[in-house]
Motif scaffolding. Structure first.
Motif, PDB file in Angstrom:
ATOM      1  N   UNK A  62     -14.258 -39.177 -40.319  1.00 45.43           N
ATOM      2  CA  UNK A  62     -13.283 -38.079 -40.437  1.00 45.43           C
ATOM      3  C   UNK A  62     -13.965 -36.746 -40.125  1.00 45.43           C
ATOM      4  N   UNK A  63     -15.186 -36.566 -40.607  1.00 46.11           N
ATOM      5  CA  UNK A  63     -15.922 -35.324 -40.308  1.00 46.11           C
ATOM      6  C   UNK A  63     -16.191 -35.214 -38.811  1.00 46.11           C
ATOM      7  N   UNK A  64     -16.607 -36.328 -38.183  1.00 49.48           N
ATOM      8  CA  UNK A  64     -16.857 -36.318 -36.739  1.00 49.48           C
ATOM      9  C   UNK A  64     -15.575 -35.999 -35.961  1.00 49.48           C
ATOM     10  N   UNK A  65     -14.457 -36.569 -36.387  1.00 47.68           N
ATOM     11  CA  UNK A  65     -13.180 -36.260 -35.728  1.00 47.68           C
ATOM     12  C   UNK A  65     -12.800 -34.798 -35.908  1.00 47.68           C
ATOM     13  N   UNK A  66     -13.042 -34.267 -37.101  1.00 48.42           N
ATOM     14  CA  UNK A  66     -12.723 -32.859 -37.354  1.00 48.42           C
ATOM     15  C   UNK A  66     -13.549 -31.944 -36.452  1.00 48.42           C
ATOM     16  N   UNK A  67     -14.818 -32.290 -36.245  1.00 47.04           N
ATOM     17  CA  UNK A  67     -15.667 -31.494 -35.351  1.00 47.04           C
ATOM     18  C   UNK A  67     -15.111 -31.531 -33.933  1.00 47.04           C
ATOM     19  N   UNK A  68     -14.730 -32.722 -33.451  1.00 47.35           N
ATOM     20  CA  UNK A  68     -14.156 -32.827 -32.102  1.00 47.35           C
ATOM     21  C   UNK A  68     -12.869 -32.023 -31.979  1.00 47.35           C
ATOM     22  N   UNK A  69     -12.023 -32.073 -33.003  1.00 47.95           N
ATOM     23  CA  UNK A  69     -10.761 -31.329 -32.960  1.00 47.95           C
ATOM     24  C   UNK A  69     -11.033 -29.831 -32.955  1.00 47.95           C
ATOM     25  N   UNK A  70     -11.973 -29.362 -33.791  1.00 42.69           N
ATOM     26  CA  UNK A  70     -12.310 -27.935 -33.809  1.00 42.69           C
ATOM     27  C   UNK A  70     -12.885 -27.476 -32.471  1.00 42.69           C
ATOM     28  N   UNK A  71     -13.735 -28.308 -31.856  1.00 40.77           N
ATOM     29  CA  UNK A  71     -14.278 -27.958 -30.540  1.00 40.77           C
ATOM     30  C   UNK A  71     -13.185 -27.893 -29.482  1.00 40.77           C
ATOM     31  N   UNK A  72     -12.234 -28.809 -29.539  1.00 41.20           N
ATOM     32  CA  UNK A  72     -11.134 -28.799 -28.575  1.00 41.20           C
ATOM     33  C   UNK A  72     -10.252 -27.566 -28.748  1.00 41.20           C
ATOM     34  N   UNK A  73      -9.983 -27.198 -29.993  1.00 39.62           N
ATOM     35  CA  UNK A  73      -9.170 -26.004 -30.263  1.00 39.62           C
ATOM     36  C   UNK A  73      -9.909 -24.748 -29.808  1.00 39.62           C
ATOM     37  N   UNK A  74     -11.209 -24.684 -30.083  1.00 40.70           N
ATOM     38  CA  UNK A  74     -11.995 -23.524 -29.654  1.00 40.70           C
ATOM     39  C   UNK A  74     -12.054 -23.430 -28.137  1.00 40.70           C
ATOM     40  N   UNK A  75     -12.239 -24.559 -27.463  1.00 40.20           N
ATOM     41  CA  UNK A  75     -12.276 -24.550 -25.996  1.00 40.20           C
ATOM     42  C   UNK A  75     -10.940 -24.105 -25.424  1.00 40.20           C
ATOM     43  N   UNK A  76      -9.851 -24.572 -26.013  1.00 44.08           N
ATOM     44  CA  UNK A  76      -8.528 -24.170 -25.539  1.00 44.08           C
ATOM     45  C   UNK A  76      -8.294 -22.681 -25.781  1.00 44.08           C
ATOM     46  N   UNK A  77      -8.725 -22.195 -26.946  1.00 41.21           N
ATOM     47  CA  UNK A  77      -8.525 -20.780 -27.257  1.00 41.21           C
ATOM     48  C   UNK A  77      -9.350 -19.895 -26.324  1.00 41.21           C
ATOM     49  N   UNK A  78     -10.611 -20.231 -26.102  1.00 38.41           N
ATOM     50  CA  UNK A  78     -11.450 -19.421 -25.220  1.00 38.41           C
ATOM     51  C   UNK A  78     -11.006 -19.532 -23.771  1.00 38.41           C
ATOM     52  N   UNK A  79     -10.517 -20.699 -23.368  1.00 38.76           N
ATOM     53  CA  UNK A  79     -10.001 -20.861 -22.009  1.00 38.76           C
ATOM     54  C   UNK A  79      -8.754 -20.027 -21.788  1.00 38.76           C
ATOM     55  N   UNK A  80      -7.882 -20.020 -22.777  1.00 32.52           N
ATOM     56  CA  UNK A  80      -6.671 -19.201 -22.692  1.00 32.52           C
ATOM     57  C   UNK A  80      -7.022 -17.727 -22.676  1.00 32.52           C
ATOM     58  N   UNK A  81      -7.993 -17.335 -23.483  1.00 31.60           N
ATOM     59  CA  UNK A  81      -8.426 -15.935 -23.517  1.00 31.60           C
ATOM     60  C   UNK A  81      -9.018 -15.513 -22.178  1.00 31.60           C
ATOM     61  N   UNK A  82      -9.809 -16.372 -21.564  1.00 36.36           N
ATOM     62  CA  UNK A  82     -10.411 -16.048 -20.260  1.00 36.36           C
ATOM     63  C   UNK A  82      -9.340 -15.926 -19.192  1.00 36.36           C
ATOM     64  N   UNK A  83      -8.376 -16.806 -19.201  1.00 41.18           N
ATOM     65  CA  UNK A  83      -7.294 -16.740 -18.209  1.00 41.18           C
ATOM     66  C   UNK A  83      -6.478 -15.472 -18.419  1.00 41.18           C
ATOM     67  N   UNK A  84      -6.210 -15.115 -19.666  1.00 46.12           N
ATOM     68  CA  UNK A  84      -5.426 -13.917 -19.970  1.00 46.12           C
ATOM     69  C   UNK A  84      -6.183 -12.659 -19.527  1.00 46.12           C
ATOM     70  N   UNK A  85      -7.493 -12.634 -19.770  1.00 44.51           N
ATOM     71  CA  UNK A  85      -8.288 -11.463 -19.366  1.00 44.51           C
ATOM     72  C   UNK A  85      -8.326 -11.333 -17.841  1.00 44.51           C
ATOM     73  N   UNK A  86      -8.379 -12.427 -17.118  1.00 38.48           N
ATOM     74  CA  UNK A  86      -8.337 -12.361 -15.657  1.00 38.48           C
ATOM     75  C   UNK A  86      -6.980 -11.868 -15.189  1.00 38.48           C
ATOM     76  N   UNK A  87      -5.934 -12.282 -15.842  1.00 35.29           N
ATOM     77  CA  UNK A  87      -4.591 -11.875 -15.440  1.00 35.29           C
ATOM     78  C   UNK A  87      -4.357 -10.399 -15.701  1.00 35.29           C
ATOM     79  N   UNK A  88      -4.909  -9.888 -16.801  1.00 37.21           N
ATOM     80  CA  UNK A  88      -4.747  -8.483 -17.142  1.00 37.21           C
ATOM     81  C   UNK A  88      -5.669  -7.614 -16.280  1.00 37.21           C
ATOM     82  N   UNK A  89      -6.816  -8.161 -15.914  1.00 39.63           N
ATOM     83  CA  UNK A  89      -7.721  -7.432 -15.048  1.00 39.63           C
ATOM     84  C   UNK A  89      -8.910  -6.813 -15.746  1.00 39.63           C
ATOM     85  N   UNK A  90      -9.254  -7.324 -16.893  1.00 38.51           N
ATOM     86  CA  UNK A  90     -10.413  -6.783 -17.626  1.00 38.51           C
ATOM     87  C   UNK A  90     -11.647  -7.444 -17.186  1.00 38.51           C
TER      88      UNK A  90
END
Length: 90
Positions: A62-90
């Protein structure tokens, strides 16, 4: 007396524990903790002699699964943030 009934089976609980340890230490794929969790749950009902190993296996998986889920959420959040920053032009 059959050999299976003479010795107490603990294979599922042991496998769950080993998969949990390896998943945490080696960073195995998302599939290994899922399999380890299923084996641990199955062991709790079928192998009374392996309840401790199965419990630890369930916890570690369960701990190993939680780590994988947290990494996936963090990757999705940072990926979305990078795409948004490119779209805005920063």
């Amino acid at each position: 007396m059959d050999i299976q009934t003479a010795s107490q089976r603990t294979g599922l609980g042991t496998a769950s524990l080993v998969l949990g340890i390896c998943s945490l230490l080696a960073g195995w794929t998302f599939l290994a903790p899922v399999v380890g969790l299923c084996l641990g749950i199955a062991s709790r009902g079928r192998e009374p002699a392996a309840r401790g190993r199965a419990g630890w296996g369930i916890l570690l998986n369960v701990v190993a699964l939680a780590v994988w889920i947290l990494l996936a959420v963090a990757a999705a959040a940072f990926g979305t943030l990078a795409v948004w920053q490119q779209a805005v032009g920063h």
